[in-house]
Design an enzyme around this catalytic site. Structure first.
Site, mmCIF file in Angstrom:
data_model
loop_
_atom_site.group_PDB
_atom_site.id
_atom_site.type_symbol
_atom_site.label_atom_id
_atom_site.label_comp_id
_atom_site.label_asym_id
_atom_site.label_seq_id
_atom_site.Cartn_x
_atom_site.Cartn_y
_atom_site.Cartn_z
ATOM 1 N N GLU A 139 0.957 -0.420 -0.084
ATOM 2 C CA GLU A 139 0.055 -0.134 0.000
ATOM 3 C C GLU A 139 0.763 1.149 -0.151
ATOM 4 O O GLU A 139 1.881 1.168 0.709
ATOM 5 C CB GLU A 139 -0.771 0.057 1.063
ATOM 6 C CG GLU A 139 -1.714 -1.153 1.121
ATOM 7 C CD GLU A 139 -2.784 -0.578 2.120
ATOM 8 O OE1 GLU A 139 -3.287 -0.121 2.887
ATOM 9 O OE2 GLU A 139 -3.448 -2.202 2.510
ATOM 10 N N CYS A 157 3.674 8.825 0.969
ATOM 11 C CA CYS A 157 3.608 7.864 1.799
ATOM 12 C C CYS A 157 4.145 6.616 1.539
ATOM 13 O O CYS A 157 3.141 6.482 1.296
ATOM 14 C CB CYS A 157 2.082 8.064 2.860
ATOM 15 S SG CYS A 157 2.711 7.115 4.027
ATOM 16 N N CYS A 164 4.860 -6.042 8.088
ATOM 17 C CA CYS A 164 6.126 -5.438 8.938
ATOM 18 C C CYS A 164 6.061 -6.641 10.474
ATOM 19 O O CYS A 164 5.209 -6.888 10.448
ATOM 20 C CB CYS A 164 5.951 -3.989 9.436
ATOM 21 S SG CYS A 164 6.676 -3.302 10.763
ATOM 22 N N CYS A 168 4.246 -2.728 16.406
ATOM 23 C CA CYS A 168 4.017 -1.701 17.423
ATOM 24 C C CYS A 168 2.639 -1.836 17.427
ATOM 25 O O CYS A 168 1.723 -2.796 16.955
ATOM 26 C CB CYS A 168 4.651 -0.835 16.633
ATOM 27 S SG CYS A 168 5.844 -0.206 16.657
ATOM 28 N N CYS A 171 -0.889 0.242 16.005
ATOM 29 C CA CYS A 171 -0.471 -0.413 14.616
ATOM 30 C C CYS A 171 -1.117 -1.530 13.823
ATOM 31 O O CYS A 171 -0.197 -2.316 14.037
ATOM 32 C CB CYS A 171 1.458 0.189 13.599
ATOM 33 S SG CYS A 171 1.695 -0.133 11.893
ATOM 34 N N CYS A 385 -2.433 7.159 9.437
ATOM 35 C CA CYS A 385 -0.836 7.112 9.985
ATOM 36 C C CYS A 385 -1.545 5.928 11.350
ATOM 37 O O CYS A 385 -2.179 5.960 11.337
ATOM 38 C CB CYS A 385 -0.484 7.690 10.949
ATOM 39 S SG CYS A 385 1.088 7.122 11.349
#
Length: 417
Positions: A139, A157, A164, A168, A171, A385
């Site tokens: 993405e 972005c 990932c 976190c 996220c 974000c």
């Protein structure tokens, strides 16, 4: 393999259907024949794939010379790839057909991926899902901003990994799993795809999409170089973000980039940071802050700290005062960018009230810390974000060819039984 499978399916369909009424031995023999034919069918050898996107003009000129062409053909390649943004070699109609064929026969391709899906938010933010060569999706987000003085910014972005591995807690990307690092051209093409959607140049690039850039530093640096030199985006218009990976900030500093380093801090002390950022256990806060201080001394570039505000977790005025004390201890040269939490499905966290965000910012300012509050963009498209996630980060899309190769052996087993 698809062609072989189709041919075998057509050739064997009648015997397999007839096998239902034959003895078990004959049925087993028929299935064995199909399996052996698929295993021994000759595969057409393919040259190793090589990518043009990411190569400099000098590299492309040398490639042209290596293939027996004049060097100006390399300049044409450069123009077609970076200015015209042509996606396929056979669409390089300005080049001789023989040269195009020779490039393909030698295993070259442009290195552009098709868009699998486009999602547009009410505020004009656009999220693209690009389908990579291995059928995984990545993405990238385009964020248009109209300035007060009439100028306009377009920020891309970009992602650096498929998924990932750092997970976190706030996220979405980490919750979707991790597959692999992106190659440098797969990072560069995200910017080009955003430019095509908006039909104008990207002015700013932030490495804040899916993944941890420092875990893919070589490709990130190569992409950064291409975006600067070939796409012609100024280094000061780019930001590289990290949650902190041991022994990487020194490497980044050695390249003396003029881009901004953004460190995802999210907490003013080690105990709270470990709760929010699990990887903090292997990279203590004091060690991270020491590396940030050394980075500033080496580059003379201000470090920006990203701080996701989580209601009732890290958003109190006391947290702000503790953060200010931490930064002064390791300063100078710091800036804090506050990010109110963006909702993520299945998360226990909540977005703080606007009043709490403003109180946190005021506490930092009263303690002489430069602070900004990030404007939320793309929320209704899950493009804000911390919201980037898709169902194919861990497992790729299944193609028709793969479906066929799976179904044929299953059909054989069903017939044999």
């Amino acid at each position: 393999m698809l062609a072989v499978s189709m041919a075998l399916l057509h050739h064997c369909s009648t015997p397999l259907a007839r096998a239902v009424s034959t003895p078990a031995r004959d049925r087993a023999r028929a299935c064995s024949t199909v399996a052996m034919a698929m295993a021994t069918a000759p595969r057409k050898s393919q040259p190793q794939q090589q990518v043009l996107l990411g190569m400099s003009e000098n590299d492309l000129q040398q490639l042209a010379l290596n293939l027996g062409q004049q060097s100006f053909r390399g300049k044409q390649l450069y123009h077609l790839i970076y200015k015209r943004k042509v996606r396929e070699i056979q669409e390089f109609i300005q080049l001789p057909q023989a040269f195009r064929n020779e490039l393909e026969e030698a295993g070259w391709k442009v290195g552009r991926s098709p868009t699998f899906q486009t999602v547009t938010a009410a505020d004009g933010t656009v999220k693209l899902l690009l389908k990579l060569e291995d059928n995984r999706l990545v993405e990238t987000v385009g964020i248009p901003v109209d300035e007060d003085k009439g100028s306009a910014r377009l920020t891309a972005c970009v992602s650096s990994q498929v998924g990932c591995p750092l997970r976190c807690s706030f996220c979405a990307t980490g919750k979707g799993g991790f597959s692999r690092n992106l190659r440098s051209h797969e990072i560069v093409e995200q910017v080009m795809a955003i430019e095509e959607v908006f039909n104008r140049r990207v002015t700013n690039v932030v490495f804040m999409g899916m993944g941890e850039p420092m875990l893919n530093l070589k490709a990130v640096l190569e992409a950064h170089h291409c975006l600067n030199k070939d796409i012609q985006i100024g280094q000061r218009m780019m930001t590289i973000s990290t949650v902190g990976v041991p022994n990487t900030l020194k490497k980044l500093a050695s390249h003396k980039l003029q881009s901004t380093l953004a460190v995802s801090l999210h907490a003013p002390n080690q105990k709270l940071r470990e709760k929010i950022v699990p990887s903090a256990k292997s990279y203590p806060l004091n060690a991270l802050m020491k590396d940030c201080r050394e980075y500033y001394r080496e580059t003379n570039r201000r470090v920006s700290f990203e701080y996701a505000l989580l209601a009732g977790v890290n958003d109190s005025v006391d947290n702000a005062i503790e953060l200010a004390k931490l930064l002064h201890e390791w300063g100078p040269g710091y800036h804090v960018n506050l990010i109110p939490f963006n909702p993520v499905e299945g998360s226990e966290y909540r977005r703080p009230y606007k009043k709490a965000v403003q109180a946190f910012a005021a506490a930092l300012e009263s303690n002489k810390i430069t602070v900004s509050i990030r404007q939320t963009r793309g929320l209704d498209a899950n493009a804000a974000c911390g919201q980037l996630r898709n169902n194919f980060q861990k497992n790729p899309l299944v193609t028709d060819a793969e479906n066929l190769e799976t179904e044929l052996p299953n059909m054989e087993l069903a017939v044999a039984s």
